[in-house]
Design an enzyme around this catalytic site. Structure first.
Site, PDB file in Angstrom:
ATOM      1  N   CYS A 125     -34.896  -1.894 -15.305  1.00  0.00           N
ATOM      2  CA  CYS A 125     -33.710  -2.426 -15.994  1.00  0.00           C
ATOM      3  C   CYS A 125     -33.776  -2.151 -17.500  1.00  0.00           C
ATOM      4  O   CYS A 125     -33.679  -1.006 -17.901  1.00  0.00           O
ATOM      5  CB  CYS A 125     -33.544  -3.905 -15.670  1.00  0.00           C
ATOM      6  SG  CYS A 125     -31.896  -4.496 -16.083  1.00  0.00           S
ATOM      7  N   TYR A 126     -33.999  -3.156 -18.318  1.00  0.00           N
ATOM      8  CA  TYR A 126     -34.126  -2.897 -19.758  1.00  0.00           C
ATOM      9  C   TYR A 126     -35.254  -1.885 -20.015  1.00  0.00           C
ATOM     10  O   TYR A 126     -35.132  -0.988 -20.863  1.00  0.00           O
ATOM     11  CB  TYR A 126     -34.398  -4.215 -20.499  1.00  0.00           C
ATOM     12  CG  TYR A 126     -34.564  -4.074 -22.002  1.00  0.00           C
ATOM     13  CD1 TYR A 126     -33.470  -4.105 -22.843  1.00  0.00           C
ATOM     14  CD2 TYR A 126     -35.834  -3.914 -22.576  1.00  0.00           C
ATOM     15  CE1 TYR A 126     -33.613  -3.970 -24.223  1.00  0.00           C
ATOM     16  CE2 TYR A 126     -35.995  -3.781 -23.944  1.00  0.00           C
ATOM     17  CZ  TYR A 126     -34.882  -3.806 -24.763  1.00  0.00           C
ATOM     18  OH  TYR A 126     -35.040  -3.676 -26.110  1.00  0.00           O
TER      19      TYR A 126
ATOM     20  N   GLY B 227     -34.897  -7.364 -19.564  1.00  0.00           N
ATOM     21  CA  GLY B 227     -34.774  -8.231 -20.734  1.00  0.00           C
ATOM     22  C   GLY B 227     -33.305  -8.431 -21.042  1.00  0.00           C
ATOM     23  O   GLY B 227     -32.463  -7.642 -20.599  1.00  0.00           O
TER      24      GLY B 227
ATOM     25  N   SER C 250     -55.590 -35.925 -11.044  1.00  0.00           N
ATOM     26  CA  SER C 250     -54.454 -36.654 -10.501  1.00  0.00           C
ATOM     27  C   SER C 250     -54.439 -36.639  -8.969  1.00  0.00           C
ATOM     28  O   SER C 250     -53.669 -37.343  -8.345  1.00  0.00           O
ATOM     29  CB  SER C 250     -53.165 -35.990 -10.995  1.00  0.00           C
ATOM     30  OG  SER C 250     -53.090 -34.668 -10.461  1.00  0.00           O
ATOM     31  N   GLY C 251     -55.299 -35.786  -8.399  1.00  0.00           N
ATOM     32  CA  GLY C 251     -55.245 -35.630  -6.943  1.00  0.00           C
ATOM     33  C   GLY C 251     -54.312 -34.504  -6.533  1.00  0.00           C
ATOM     34  O   GLY C 251     -54.207 -34.171  -5.363  1.00  0.00           O
ATOM     35  N   GLY C 252     -53.632 -33.910  -7.496  1.00  0.00           N
ATOM     36  CA  GLY C 252     -52.756 -32.763  -7.222  1.00  0.00           C
ATOM     37  C   GLY C 252     -53.592 -31.509  -6.971  1.00  0.00           C
ATOM     38  O   GLY C 252     -54.797 -31.484  -7.264  1.00  0.00           O
ATOM     39  N   VAL C 253     -52.940 -30.480  -6.451  1.00  0.00           N
ATOM     40  CA  VAL C 253     -53.710 -29.302  -6.030  1.00  0.00           C
ATOM     41  C   VAL C 253     -54.319 -28.567  -7.232  1.00  0.00           C
ATOM     42  O   VAL C 253     -55.453 -28.082  -7.154  1.00  0.00           O
ATOM     43  CB  VAL C 253     -52.854 -28.364  -5.135  1.00  0.00           C
ATOM     44  CG1 VAL C 253     -51.701 -27.740  -5.897  1.00  0.00           C
ATOM     45  CG2 VAL C 253     -53.710 -27.281  -4.497  1.00  0.00           C
ATOM     46  N   ASP C 254     -53.635 -28.529  -8.365  1.00  0.00           N
ATOM     47  CA  ASP C 254     -54.168 -27.794  -9.517  1.00  0.00           C
ATOM     48  C   ASP C 254     -55.434 -28.464 -10.067  1.00  0.00           C
ATOM     49  O   ASP C 254     -56.477 -27.825 -10.203  1.00  0.00           O
ATOM     50  CB  ASP C 254     -53.132 -27.687 -10.645  1.00  0.00           C
ATOM     51  CG  ASP C 254     -51.862 -26.972 -10.207  1.00  0.00           C
ATOM     52  OD1 ASP C 254     -51.897 -26.312  -9.156  1.00  0.00           O
ATOM     53  OD2 ASP C 254     -50.840 -27.090 -10.901  1.00  0.00           O
ATOM     54  N   SER C 255     -55.324 -29.756 -10.395  1.00  0.00           N
ATOM     55  CA  SER C 255     -56.487 -30.390 -11.020  1.00  0.00           C
ATOM     56  C   SER C 255     -57.640 -30.504 -10.027  1.00  0.00           C
ATOM     57  O   SER C 255     -58.804 -30.362 -10.403  1.00  0.00           O
ATOM     58  CB  SER C 255     -56.136 -31.747 -11.638  1.00  0.00           C
ATOM     59  OG  SER C 255     -55.778 -32.684 -10.655  1.00  0.00           O
TER      60      SER C 255
ATOM     61  N   GLU D 286     -38.204  -6.015  -7.785  1.00  0.00           N
ATOM     62  CA  GLU D 286     -38.954  -7.252  -7.581  1.00  0.00           C
ATOM     63  C   GLU D 286     -38.133  -8.352  -6.911  1.00  0.00           C
ATOM     64  O   GLU D 286     -38.669  -9.364  -6.481  1.00  0.00           O
ATOM     65  CB  GLU D 286     -39.510  -7.760  -8.927  1.00  0.00           C
ATOM     66  CG  GLU D 286     -38.481  -8.337  -9.905  1.00  0.00           C
ATOM     67  CD  GLU D 286     -37.726  -7.286 -10.728  1.00  0.00           C
ATOM     68  OE1 GLU D 286     -37.717  -6.103 -10.325  1.00  0.00           O
ATOM     69  OE2 GLU D 286     -37.124  -7.652 -11.749  1.00  0.00           O
TER      70      GLU D 286
ATOM     71  N   LYS E 286     -49.041 -20.783  -8.516  1.00  0.00           N
ATOM     72  CA  LYS E 286     -49.247 -21.935  -7.622  1.00  0.00           C
ATOM     73  C   LYS E 286     -49.636 -21.521  -6.202  1.00  0.00           C
ATOM     74  O   LYS E 286     -50.543 -22.101  -5.609  1.00  0.00           O
ATOM     75  CB  LYS E 286     -47.938 -22.745  -7.577  1.00  0.00           C
ATOM     76  CG  LYS E 286     -48.092 -24.113  -6.964  1.00  0.00           C
ATOM     77  CD  LYS E 286     -48.396 -25.110  -8.030  1.00  0.00           C
ATOM     78  CE  LYS E 286     -48.545 -26.493  -7.491  1.00  0.00           C
ATOM     79  NZ  LYS E 286     -48.854 -27.411  -8.610  1.00  0.00           N
TER      80      LYS E 286
ATOM     81  N   HIS F 110     -33.517  -3.829  -9.670  1.00  0.00           N
ATOM     82  CA  HIS F 110     -34.692  -4.713  -9.710  1.00  0.00           C
ATOM     83  C   HIS F 110     -35.469  -4.665  -8.395  1.00  0.00           C
ATOM     84  O   HIS F 110     -35.117  -5.362  -7.455  1.00  0.00           O
ATOM     85  CB  HIS F 110     -34.247  -6.155  -9.982  1.00  0.00           C
ATOM     86  CG  HIS F 110     -33.778  -6.366 -11.378  1.00  0.00           C
ATOM     87  ND1 HIS F 110     -34.630  -6.710 -12.395  1.00  0.00           N
ATOM     88  CD2 HIS F 110     -32.560  -6.252 -11.932  1.00  0.00           C
ATOM     89  CE1 HIS F 110     -33.952  -6.802 -13.529  1.00  0.00           C
ATOM     90  NE2 HIS F 110     -32.681  -6.530 -13.273  1.00  0.00           N
TER      91      HIS F 110
END
Ligand code: XMP
Length: 518
Positions: free
Chosen positions: A84-85, A53, A225-230, A173, A374, A171
């Site tokens: 870290c924090y 943080g 929309s044709g996008g991967v999410d929707s 990660e 994603k 870190h």
């Protein structure tokens, strides 16, 4: 389901920690520090990570958790790792001392492991780690021991002797920490005892069951929309409830790329959706955008027009098919964080328009991807058998080309940008780089510049190319593409799109720049 909770103290890295944990096949969720208390009553918690943080634990009012929380977690057998924090906070709360260091330690440092311990099991005694801190733990609480040091930081890792409580100043990660993933793996598997059986498909199955239980009857409205999410969200809802209960509305805002709206509608029909409705609202959007140059104003106008068009279409469909009860959405985990719904440090950066939508329509939300990143949505889409063209498609913002035309949006500029966009996409795909980058698109700049063609002086638009690599759009780097490819794209643009005589390459990372220009 076993999970590890990341308590967020306002770090941009909190997402990265959760992603890494998920990559190690343990489900992980981020919660704001203010909600940490409630989490202990949840089921299946195997471990807690306290994130980094931007604040200092020595500062008054900096985010804290109390000793009760830590002890209560430990009494339930839940190990804790501070990063870290989080490392400083843990030591501080347990009675140690934290001070501002004489200088910061930023970048790669050499870590020397002093004590053998499970958390460093199987790893070299000296290793490279990524540091980013000014404060230091200068004195450990009673009953704690130092596990590792760097040149500037004597207590770079510690543990409590009588309970599974660890702190690391570096870190794990971040990819620059050479054995970061192994350190997290040791924490998850050896210390927390996770079994590591999480796969994204399990979550999808649970979501489908949940949807089936919740949405007994009534139709679902969804903007697609044709996008991967929707597409993935719609497909999951369709599979859960039956494809005939979901009505997909594809709105042509006039701000899409060439052939995009028709292409999306066709693809969705091919997938088995029987109710796909294509609405051409391009004139209305253009009219509303006339004279507007401010980016946030553009977003607001587009969002409200979008809702208006969708509502009008919904009313029309209700006449034919009965009332809608639900609104399906492809909101994913980072959208939820960026729009401020998860509380805590991450600010509301831009008004994402799908959030606005649900409020305006007053329908019950079905958001099966709300917990996914994603790349996990892509993996899920692949396992559901959705077409590769959908899975690999780059993200495209809701406000579309309007935020890629700096200044006022006009029909003429949209037409120019669309032709440039097609060239960029074609060349990226032909060279194989399309699949290696996060996004690649041109932006039309609000000025013209002088050029020369043949013997003639020209005065035409300049476009900027924005091509970035990223894991999740929270941070991004400009893509270091071969000059030959950039030259090919640039020369095709100025040769084939007469209105453009200059092409610039954007060399900024996010942060400090955003991916989009507006
Ligand atoms: P920025 O520009 O904030 O973009 O670095 C991060 C990612 O989000 C996309 N983006 C949006 N997507 N509605 C969307 O659906 C929006 O208003 C919006 N603004 C940015 C952007 O394309 C990138 O992938």
């Amino acid at each position: 389901m076993e999970k590890v909770v990341v308590v967020d103290f306002g770090s941009q890295y909190a997402h990265l920690i959760a992603r890494r944990i998920r990559e190690l096949r343990v489900y992980s969720e981020i919660i704001p520090y203010s909600a940490a208390k409630d989490v202990l009553d949840g089921e299946g918690i195997r471990g807690i990570v306290l994130s980094g943080g931007p604040r200092s634990v020595c500062e008054e009012g900096s985010p804290k958790i109390d000793r009760d929380f830590l002890e209560s977690a430990l009494s339930r057998g839940i190990p804790i790792l501070g990063i870290c924090y989080g490392h400083q906070l843990l030591a501080y709360v347990m009675g140690g001392r934290v001070e501002r260091g004489p200088r910061g330690e930023y970048g790669i440092s050499k870590l020397e492991v002093l004590e053998e311990d499970e958390i460093f099991r199987g790893l070299p005694r000296v290793q490279e780690v990524w540091m980013s801190h000014r404060d230091l733990v200068v004195e450990l609480p009673d009953g704690f021991e130092v596990l590792a040091s760097t040149e500037c930081c004597a207590i770079a890792a510690y543990k409590c002797e009588s309970a599974p409580m660890y702190g690391v100043q570096f870190h794990p990660e971040v990819v620059h920490t050479r054995y970061g993933k192994e350190i997290l793996r040791n924490f998850l598997y050896s210390i927390c005892g996770c079994s590591g059986n999480w796969v994204v498909e399990d979550l999808a199955l649970r979501k489908m069951e949940e949807i089936r239980e919740r949405a007994g009857e009534g139709n679902v409205l969804m903007a697609a929309s044709g996008g991967v999410d929707s597409t993935t969200a719609a497909y999951l809802i369709g599979k859960a409830l039956g494809f005939d209960r979901i009505h997909l509305v594809v709105i042509d805002t006039g701000l899409l790329r060439e052939g995009e709206a028709e292409g999306a509608a066709e693809m969705l029909r091919r997938l088995g959706f029987s109710n796909v409705h294509l609405v051409d609202a391009s004139d209305l959007f253009l009219e509303r955008l006339r004279g507007i140059t401010d980016p946030e104003e553009k977003r607001r106008v587009i969002a409200s027009t979008y809702v208006e068009v969708l509502m009008a279409k919904a009313r029309e469909l209700e006449e034919l098919y009965g009332d809608f009860r639900y609104l399906g959405q492809g909101t994913i985990y980072p959208d939820r964080i960026e729009s401020g719904r998860a509380g805590s440090g991450s600010a509301k950066i831009k008004s994402h328009h799908n959030v606005v939508l649900s409020e305006a329509l007053g329908l019950e939300l079905l958001e099966p991807l709300l917990d996914l990143y994603k790349d996990e949505v892509r993996r899920l889409a692949r396992s559901l058998g959705l077409p590769e063209e959908v899975i690999k498609r780059h993200p495209f913002p809701g406000p579309g080309l309007a935020i890629r035309i700096v200044g006022e949006v006009t029909r003429e500029k949209l037409d120019v940008l669309r032709r440039v966009d097609r060239i960029v996409e074609e060349e990226m795909k032909k060279s194989g780089y399309y699949d290696k980058v996060w996004q690649a698109f041109p932006v039309l700049l609000p000025f013209k510049t002088v050029g020369v063609m043949g013997d003639e002086r020209t005065y035409r638009y300049a476009v900027a190319l924005r091509i970035v690599v990223s894991e999740d759009a929270m941070t991004a780097e400009f893509a270091k593409l071969p000059w030959e490819l950039l030259e090919k794209i640039s020369s095709r643009i100025v040769n084939e799109v007469l209105e453009v005589n200059r092409v610039l390459y954007d060399l900024t990372n996010k942060p400090p720049a955003t991916i989009e220009f507006e």
